[in-house]
Design an enzyme around this catalytic site. Structure first.
Site, short mmCIF file in Angstrom:
data_model
loop_
_atom_site.label_atom_id
_atom_site.label_comp_id
_atom_site.label_asym_id
_atom_site.label_seq_id
_atom_site.Cartn_x
_atom_site.Cartn_y
_atom_site.Cartn_z
N GLY A 12 49.40 93.44 0.56
CA GLY A 12 48.54 92.68 1.45
C GLY A 12 49.35 91.69 2.26
O GLY A 12 50.53 91.92 2.54
N CYS A 13 48.75 90.60 2.64
CA CYS A 13 49.43 89.58 3.44
C CYS A 13 50.69 89.09 2.73
O CYS A 13 50.65 88.71 1.57
CB CYS A 13 48.48 88.41 3.71
SG CYS A 13 49.26 87.07 4.62
#
EC number: 1.8.4.11
Length: 179
Positions: A12-13
């Site tokens: 993810g981020c």
């Protein structure tokens, strides 16, 4: 000089993953970047557009005398949901996929063994979608992405998403954190 190993992880981020790993004892450094796409040295904007094939990643450099590769992966799996295809929470797109991008065959074998164990134990209700591939076409993200959480405490995304994840992480892995 210690024998430092490197692994590249997508969960993810990259702001959360990078911040967490930089606080782990035995991790020498963790850098936000992009990997496993088809464009050389993409920009953040190009990766976010979703057509470079890159994942947002964190390249983790660690001392295996202090933390094993398997322990690095156990932390990685605690930091994201490896059953969400091409997303983490509200972050949607192939750049937010789950991936372990190994740097040698031993890492590949250990990662495959752990993926099998996690699947067999049915830790998550849904099947894992974490890809396991050799790292390719890695480039470090722009300077403003490095230590982003620490440098941007007022950022709304950091307050709403990163801070709660890190608090949970620090509670679970308190014994693994740097002084």
């Amino acid at each position: 000089m210690a024998n430092i190993e490197t692994v590249t992880l997508a969960g993810g981020c990259f702001w959360c993953i990078e911040s967490a790993f930089n606080s782990v004892n035995g991790v020498v450094s963790a850098y936000s970047g992009y990997a496993n796409g088809h464009l050389d040295n993409p920009t953040y904007e190009q990766v976010c557009a979703g057509n470079t094939g890159h994942a947002e990643v964190v390249q983790v450099n660690f001392d295996p005398a202090q933390i094993s590769f398997r322990e690095v992966l156990e932390i990685f799996f605690a930091l994201h949901n490896p059953t969400e295809l091409n997303r983490q929470g509200n972050d949607v797109g192939t750049q937010y996929r789950s991936g372990i991008y190994y740097h040698n065959e031993q890492q590949k074998e250990i990662a495959q063994q752990l993926l099998t164990e996690i699947s067999d134990e049915q830790i998550w209700p849904d099947p894992l979608v974490t890809e396991l591939l050799a790292v390719s076409n890695y480039s470090q993200a722009e300077d403003y992405h490095q230590d982003y959480f620490s440098n941007n405490p007022e950022n709304r995304y950091c307050n709403m998403v990163v801070a709660p994840k890190l608090a949970k992480f620090k509670k679970k892995f308190a014994s693994r954190l740097k002084g």
